[in-house]
Design a protein around this motif. Structure first.
Motif, short mmCIF file in Angstrom:
data_model
loop_
_atom_site.label_atom_id
_atom_site.label_comp_id
_atom_site.label_asym_id
_atom_site.label_seq_id
_atom_site.Cartn_x
_atom_site.Cartn_y
_atom_site.Cartn_z
N PHE A 431 0.85 -1.18 0.00
CA PHE A 431 0.00 0.00 0.00
C PHE A 431 0.89 1.24 0.00
O PHE A 431 1.98 1.23 0.59
N THR A 432 0.43 2.29 -0.67
CA THR A 432 1.19 3.54 -0.67
C THR A 432 0.33 4.65 -0.08
O THR A 432 -0.90 4.66 -0.24
N ALA A 433 0.99 5.57 0.60
CA ALA A 433 0.30 6.73 1.17
C ALA A 433 1.14 7.96 0.89
O ALA A 433 2.37 7.94 1.03
N ASN A 434 0.47 9.01 0.45
CA ASN A 434 1.15 10.27 0.16
C ASN A 434 0.47 11.38 0.95
O ASN A 434 -0.76 11.47 0.97
N GLY A 435 1.26 12.20 1.58
CA GLY A 435 0.69 13.31 2.35
C GLY A 435 1.61 14.49 2.35
O GLY A 435 2.80 14.37 2.04
N ARG A 436 1.08 15.64 2.65
CA ARG A 436 1.92 16.83 2.69
C ARG A 436 1.53 17.70 3.88
O ARG A 436 0.39 17.73 4.30
N ILE A 437 2.54 18.37 4.42
CA ILE A 437 2.32 19.34 5.49
C ILE A 437 2.81 20.69 4.98
O ILE A 437 3.98 20.84 4.60
N ILE A 438 1.91 21.66 4.91
CA ILE A 438 2.28 22.97 4.40
C ILE A 438 3.07 23.73 5.45
O ILE A 438 2.64 23.89 6.59
N LYS A 439 4.25 24.20 5.05
CA LYS A 439 5.11 24.96 5.96
C LYS A 439 4.95 26.47 5.74
O LYS A 439 5.02 27.25 6.67
N GLU A 440 4.76 26.85 4.47
CA GLU A 440 4.48 28.25 4.16
C GLU A 440 3.53 28.29 2.98
O GLU A 440 3.85 27.81 1.88
N LEU A 441 2.35 28.87 3.18
CA LEU A 441 1.34 28.90 2.12
C LEU A 441 1.81 29.74 0.94
O LEU A 441 1.58 29.38 -0.22
#
Length: 668
Positions: A431-441
């Protein structure tokens, strides 16, 4: 005496306002203390028609093709004869001439061709007007360039114009005559850009007609780690049974068995890979005409011609810069205007633009500021003129909004985020999971949801994980989905296809080569081509979304023409050569020689084109034409549509050809 020759009266008037001394309007020109300003009306000169090279070409005949001029002729357009005389007299009096055509390929040609036509020997300077506000015009007057620097741009425009003549005049005649010989009473216009554009719509419609819906399953599972639940998507093995040609799971029984196996497993899932990378997304570039047209089509439903017309009005009101630009970059010196432009936008009666402008940082230097990317023109941006937003029409407000929004975004930081990609193993499956956390909009604050491209496998927020961690499996599901037919083109999406033509070429070897080409057609002509195809009855708009559908003549034209003219491969390559010519890296005569040989080859192919017969009575003699009712010296008779190649004729009997019953095959 310095003589300015502008492309149109409105531009001449704006130049005259910015020259010193008293201004006096005369018949066809304006007197100022800084020189005389006159104008054209677009192309004052027109290309000669075939019969103006030789009267025999007035009648369309297969044996006269191809028509290849040995020496190209121009004539003064009837509507411009008076103004042409005025310009000629002023050139005779001038000591120096300033070429004030629009800052693009066509703008360069239409003044140059007049100067060449009258054999001008006087020095010529070039003014580049990317905006019509007073500050921009005065700056341009102070930075005149030698017109000879733009010789290659003129050569490119000449090449485009003459190539279009060779293809249009010859192939329109060749394939119209071929269609008429098969009984079709129609005129078929063939164009170097127009025809492959029409073929895109015809092929898309046939894809839709031949589409067969198929079901497939997206398998995903929820996992939990440190109180965070997230979703991961199943990744099939290379040898996985039940996959369709696109790699999707199409077998329902296999999907069900997979779910049961996942649910039955007692061991926890294991993290086999987890990597986080900081990524930076630079500011979206300012707008060229094509990007403005596509964006306005998606956001407001405007057709490309309406966008161009509106952008032209804003330009003539001095509110935005030159609209027919294919460039998305800005000259570095123009950043000096940022404080003033942003200040004006901050005072607009538009809540969002005013708020965004107030938070912009004029010192930020985005990738848009790049002199090496600038040619005769630059991206479309607001000018330093203050805009009375309330006085604009709704369409003008919306187009100005998009132009201002793209400019403001240049003064926001880059968008920064952490991209995490994880791979999990459970019950022997990946299974693969992709995610992102925004540090500066960053600049995405200006575009909001419009800037985000939601991907199907985006897992949202992911917990902190490392390789080897044990993860709790919670549940799995298989979502049934169905393949969808491709969408019909609208004017906006067809224009986008013309710009990204590498996606539609037939030869896969060309795809990479053409990726950097700016498409087929020019920023100024694409909308016109789509509009013309509609007005001439080859395309029609349907439903509120204005989907484009081909008509019967469109199918006929595309089906009878060879791939060389219906696929965009050659046209896109030619556009590449025209761009090279503008840079001095291709030769006009060599290119036109190639075009002449191409046209000659396709004229020969037209003689053997396979065309469905249209008529109630197929010719029993040649079997390639239809019998048509004609008037002769002795009254009505029926003759073959392929005359004189076939001279079959029959008497008329009660409005039918008088043939033995056994010879009336093909009737109906």
């Amino acid at each position: 005496m310095r003589l300015y020759i502008a492309e149109k009266p409105s531009m001449a008037a704006e130049i005259a306002k910015c020259l010193p001394g008293p201004v006096g309007r005369k018949d066809g020109y304006i007197n100022t203390g800084g020189g005389i300003v006159t104008w054209g009306y677009g192309h004052i000169l027109r290309q000669a028609e075939p019969d103006e090279y030789d009267p025999k070409y007035e009648r369309w005949r297969v044996e006269d093709l191809p028509i290849i001029p040995q020496s190209w002729k121009l004539f003064v357009a009837d509507s411009c004869k008076k103004q042409f005389e005025i310009i000629t007299n002023l050139i005779d009096q001038a000591t120096e001439i300033v070429h004030a055509g629009d800052p693009d390929r066509e703008g360069q040609l239409l003044i140059d061709e007049v100067l060449d036509y009258v054999n001008n020997q006087k020095p010529v300077r070039r003014i580049l007007l990317n905006a019509l506000d007073e500050q921009s015009i005065k700056k341009a007057i102070g930075n005149l360039r030698d017109n000879q620097e733009f010789y290659n741009l003129k050569q490119s425009a000449l090449a485009r114009s003459r190539a279009d003549w060779l293809i249009g005049m010859n192939l329109s005649r060749a394939y119209t005559l071929a269609a008429q010989q098969a009984g079709h009473r129609t005129t078929l216009p063939v164009g170097r850009v127009k025809t492959p554009t029409l073929a895109l719509v015809v092929r898309r419609e046939r894809e839709i007609e031949g589409f067969k819906q198929a079901d497939y399953f997206t398998v995903k599972a929820d996992f939990q780690h440190e109180d965070t639940v997230f979703t991961a998507y199943w990744k099939p093995r290379e040898d996985q049974p039940g996959l369709d040609t696109e790699g999707r799971l199409a077998d329902k029984a296999i999907a069900q068995a997979l779910l049961e196996a996942l649910q039955a497993a007692v061991e926890p899932a294991t993290v086999v890979l987890c990597e986080t990378t900081e990524k930076k997304e630079p500011q979206r570039l300012p707008l060229s005409l094509s990007t403005l047209q596509v964006m306005a089509g998606k956001k407001f439903g405007y057709d490309p011609q309406a966008v161009l017309d509106t952008a032209q009005k804003l330009y003539e009101r001095k509110l935005t810069t030159y609209p027919r630009s294919d460039c998305e970059y800005l000259p570095e010196s123009q950043q000096d205007d940022a404080v003033r432009i942003l200040g004006n936008l901050g005072g607009l009666a538009h809540q969002e633009l005013a708020a965004w402008s107030g938070k912009a940082e004029p010192a930020i230097r985005s990738r848009a500021w790049n002199d090496k990317k600038i040619t005769a023109h630059h991206a479309i941006i607001p000018t330093v003129e203050r805009c009375n937003f309330a006085a604009l029409t709704e369409t003008e407000r919306n187009i100005y909004f998009l132009i201002a929004q793209s400019y403001i975004a240049q003064f926001y930081p880059v968008h920064v985020y952490d991209q995490t990609r994880a791979e999990l193993e459970h019950a022997g499956e990946r299974f693969t999971a992709n995610g992102r956390i925004i540090k500066e909009l960053g600049w995405k604050e200006v575009y909001g949801a419009d800037a985000e491209e939601k991907k199907e496998d985006d897992s949202g927020m992911l917990p902190s994980m490392t390789k080897g961690d044990q993860i709790e499996f919670m549940r799995a599901s298989a979502e049934k989905k169905s393949t969808k037919a491709p969408s019909r083109f609208t004017a906006a999406t067809l224009l986008a296809a013309m710009k990204e033509i590498h996606k539609y070429v037939k030869n896969p070897d060309f795809k990479k080569q053409l990726k950097d080409v700016s498409g087929i057609g020019t920023e100024a002509t694409r909308a016109t081509i789509i509009k013309e195809l509609t007005e001439r009855g080859f395309l029609r708009e349907e439903t509120k979304k204005k989907y484009l559908k081909p008509t019967e003549p469109a199918y006929l034209l595309v089906d009878m023409l060879p791939d060389e003219i219906t696929y965009p491969d050659f046209t896109a390559l030619w556009e590449n050569i025209l761009n090279q010519m503008a840079e001095g890296n291709a030769n006009l005569d060599t290119f036109l020689g190639q075009q002449a040989r191409f046209a000659a080859g396709l004229c020969t192919k037209a003689k053997g084109a396979t065309i469905p017969l249209k008529g109630d009575y197929h010719c029993p003699r040649c079997r390639k034409g239809v019998l048509q009712l004609r008037n002769g010296k002795h009254g009505k008779f029926w003759g073959c549509s392929r005359y004189p190649a076939c001279r079959a004729s029959f008497d008329d009997k009660n409005d039918k050809p008088d043939m033995p019953p056994g010879r009336q095959q093909g009737q109906g």
